[in-house]
Design a protein around this motif. Sequence first.
Motif, PDB file in Angstrom:
ATOM      1  N   LEU A 284       0.841  -1.197   0.000  1.00 30.45           N
ATOM      2  CA  LEU A 284       0.000   0.000   0.000  1.00 30.45           C
ATOM      3  C   LEU A 284       0.879   1.251   0.000  1.00 30.45           C
ATOM      4  N   LYS A 285       1.927   1.211   0.829  1.00 29.32           N
ATOM      5  CA  LYS A 285       2.852   2.352   0.907  1.00 29.32           C
ATOM      6  C   LYS A 285       3.490   2.627  -0.446  1.00 29.32           C
ATOM      7  N   SER A 286       3.865   1.533  -1.143  1.00 29.20           N
ATOM      8  CA  SER A 286       4.579   1.736  -2.402  1.00 29.20           C
ATOM      9  C   SER A 286       3.630   1.929  -3.587  1.00 29.20           C
ATOM     10  N   GLY A 287       2.325   1.861  -3.323  1.00 28.72           N
ATOM     11  CA  GLY A 287       1.346   2.131  -4.376  1.00 28.72           C
ATOM     12  C   GLY A 287       1.107   0.957  -5.317  1.00 28.72           C
ATOM     13  N   ASP A 288       1.528  -0.252  -4.913  1.00 34.79           N
ATOM     14  CA  ASP A 288       1.273  -1.430  -5.753  1.00 34.79           C
ATOM     15  C   ASP A 288      -0.095  -2.016  -5.380  1.00 34.79           C
ATOM     16  N   ILE A 289      -1.132  -1.351  -5.890  1.00 33.61           N
ATOM     17  CA  ILE A 289      -2.500  -1.660  -5.438  1.00 33.61           C
ATOM     18  C   ILE A 289      -2.969  -3.016  -5.972  1.00 33.61           C
ATOM     19  N   GLU A 290      -2.519  -3.396  -7.173  1.00 34.44           N
ATOM     20  CA  GLU A 290      -2.918  -4.711  -7.704  1.00 34.44           C
ATOM     21  C   GLU A 290      -2.412  -5.829  -6.788  1.00 34.44           C
ATOM     22  N   ALA A 291      -1.152  -5.725  -6.382  1.00 33.12           N
ATOM     23  CA  ALA A 291      -0.590  -6.754  -5.496  1.00 33.12           C
ATOM     24  C   ALA A 291      -1.254  -6.692  -4.120  1.00 33.12           C
ATOM     25  N   PHE A 292      -1.598  -5.491  -3.672  1.00 36.10           N
ATOM     26  CA  PHE A 292      -2.307  -5.327  -2.397  1.00 36.10           C
ATOM     27  C   PHE A 292      -3.650  -6.059  -2.464  1.00 36.10           C
ATOM     28  N   GLY A 293      -4.348  -5.869  -3.593  1.00 31.32           N
ATOM     29  CA  GLY A 293      -5.638  -6.529  -3.792  1.00 31.32           C
ATOM     30  C   GLY A 293      -5.530  -8.046  -3.716  1.00 31.32           C
ATOM     31  N   GLN A 294      -4.452  -8.577  -4.295  1.00 27.95           N
ATOM     32  CA  GLN A 294      -4.261 -10.041  -4.254  1.00 27.95           C
ATOM     33  C   GLN A 294      -4.138 -10.549  -2.816  1.00 27.95           C
ATOM     34  N   GLN A 295      -3.483  -9.744  -1.969  1.00 29.88           N
ATOM     35  CA  GLN A 295      -3.333 -10.136  -0.565  1.00 29.88           C
ATOM     36  C   GLN A 295      -4.692 -10.194   0.137  1.00 29.88           C
ATOM     37  N   LEU A 296      -5.594  -9.300  -0.264  1.00 27.94           N
ATOM     38  CA  LEU A 296      -6.945  -9.335   0.329  1.00 27.94           C
ATOM     39  C   LEU A 296      -7.607 -10.683   0.034  1.00 27.94           C
ATOM     40  N   THR A 297      -7.502 -11.115  -1.207  1.00 35.31           N
ATOM     41  CA  THR A 297      -8.143 -12.383  -1.581  1.00 35.31           C
ATOM     42  C   THR A 297      -7.472 -13.557  -0.873  1.00 35.31           C
ATOM     43  N   GLU A 298      -6.145 -13.524  -0.769  1.00 37.13           N
ATOM     44  CA  GLU A 298      -5.423 -14.587  -0.029  1.00 37.13           C
ATOM     45  C   GLU A 298      -5.940 -14.663   1.410  1.00 37.13           C
ATOM     46  N   SER A 299      -6.125 -13.485   1.994  1.00 36.23           N
ATOM     47  CA  SER A 299      -6.611 -13.425   3.370  1.00 36.23           C
ATOM     48  C   SER A 299      -7.983 -14.095   3.482  1.00 36.23           C
ATOM     49  N   HIS A 300      -8.850 -13.817   2.507  1.00 35.19           N
ATOM     50  CA  HIS A 300     -10.195 -14.414   2.553  1.00 35.19           C
ATOM     51  C   HIS A 300     -10.117 -15.951   2.495  1.00 35.19           C
ATOM     52  N   ILE A 301      -9.286 -16.451   1.613  1.00 39.01           N
ATOM     53  CA  ILE A 301      -9.186 -17.913   1.447  1.00 39.01           C
ATOM     54  C   ILE A 301      -8.763 -18.549   2.782  1.00 39.01           C
ATOM     55  N   SER A 302      -7.800 -17.921   3.425  1.00 39.72           N
ATOM     56  CA  SER A 302      -7.320 -18.448   4.699  1.00 39.72           C
ATOM     57  C   SER A 302      -8.413 -18.374   5.781  1.00 39.72           C
ATOM     58  N   LEU A 303      -9.176 -17.282   5.791  1.00 43.17           N
ATOM     59  CA  LEU A 303     -10.263 -17.151   6.774  1.00 43.17           C
ATOM     60  C   LEU A 303     -11.361 -18.176   6.531  1.00 43.17           C
ATOM     61  N   ASP A 304     -11.550 -18.523   5.259  1.00 47.19           N
ATOM     62  CA  ASP A 304     -12.586 -19.509   4.925  1.00 47.19           C
ATOM     63  C   ASP A 304     -12.106 -20.931   5.228  1.00 47.19           C
ATOM     64  N   THR A 305     -10.941 -21.282   4.721  1.00 47.14           N
ATOM     65  CA  THR A 305     -10.551 -22.696   4.794  1.00 47.14           C
ATOM     66  C   THR A 305      -9.849 -23.062   6.104  1.00 47.14           C
ATOM     67  N   ASP A 306      -8.991 -22.186   6.625  1.00 43.86           N
ATOM     68  CA  ASP A 306      -8.254 -22.544   7.844  1.00 43.86           C
ATOM     69  C   ASP A 306      -8.903 -22.028   9.119  1.00 43.86           C
TER      70      ASP A 306
END
Length: 384
Positions: A284-306
């Motif tokens: 977020l600090k470096s402005g790489d919003i696409e990669a930031f967005g991917q982390q959001l989805t990774e977080s969701h998968i972990s909250l769902d499955t683990d």
Amino acid sequence: MQDLITAEQRFIHLFGDGKIESFFSPGRVNLIGEHIDYNGGSVLPIAISLGISALVRRRADAMVNVHAETFSETSSFSLDTDFVFQKNATLHWSDYIKATLQVLKDNKVKMSGADILISSTLPVGSGLSSSASLECLIAFIFNENYYSKNRVALAKDAQLAERKYVEVNCGIMDQYIIANGKADNAILLHCDSLKQTFIPADFGDYQLVILNSNVPRSLATSKYNERRAECETAFTILKNIDIAENLCDVHEVSLAFLEDDILYQRAKHVILENKRVLYAAELLKSGDIEAFGQQLTESHISLDTDYEVSCFELNMLVHYSTHFEGCIGARMTGAGFGGCCITLVKKDRIKKFISYVGKKYKEKTQLEASFYLVDIVDSVRRIK
Ligand code: GLA
């Protein structure tokens, strides 16, 4: 009729003419770092423009009369009596107010009564922290001089109301961001040391869109306390293996010492999610919003499955969102078991996004989703 007259006029209609003070308390969205605050790691929340407004007139006696427009109901009680909370009782909205006032009474704060009109743009029980927002608001109204200079104390007292009297063993995140948030910024908060850094939340070409599943978070309290207990058990085992202050500090390789599958999954989510937060904050600090967005989805998968705190409806919202061209990430936010998702959507695709996801979600669940575009705002405050 209600919309045609101002809140001040409605206040005067209820409580008569005279001087009126006004306050606002925001809701919160956690961008990433879910079920981390009570495990001693870092979270990345923002305070949002959906929130609770209060018009207040001080009284000379000890009576508190609160009218909540959301429930079209007035609750009246005296500050002279101690508020009693029955174990496992179903709570009334006014109990959150009484719980907060009881903490102030326990702290020996000198208070006089008030007439209060409360109106909210925060959907109740939807994972955007309507209860923490109300607790911070009430604490601030009744002890403004102290809390305006000591916002960490405000967060801790509002959290205590929730833990001691509402009986949700919550972490500090929600109350902290509502008491300390800053417009256009997220806070990277280390929940154990309470060390905080503001990070400008500039999503560039993307807009943060909140999606409400409109599934009530019915299991939230019991399952929340259950997850917390599971993390404590996992840490009891792992702290003998790693020298660690908190579950978030345990090394990933030590997970192998957890023989119980459930404890393994819970600890895995916590340890990896904490790493994701630190990485996402850098993105977020470096402005790489696409990669930031991917982390959001990774977080969701972990909250769902683990961590197993999602539900079918939240998964459908995330599924349809991430399959829409122009959406770069989606996840549930808050405790889970219903409530809201957040997504990042290309600004010129928002209209199409809302119509596509809304339609697909309805077909699949027979539920209407609600969509909110919000600003990132300052913490709880006096308006006038
Ligand atoms: C609720 C709690 C917070 C936090 C989140 C999950 O909102 O009040 O303290 O634990 O759930 O991240």
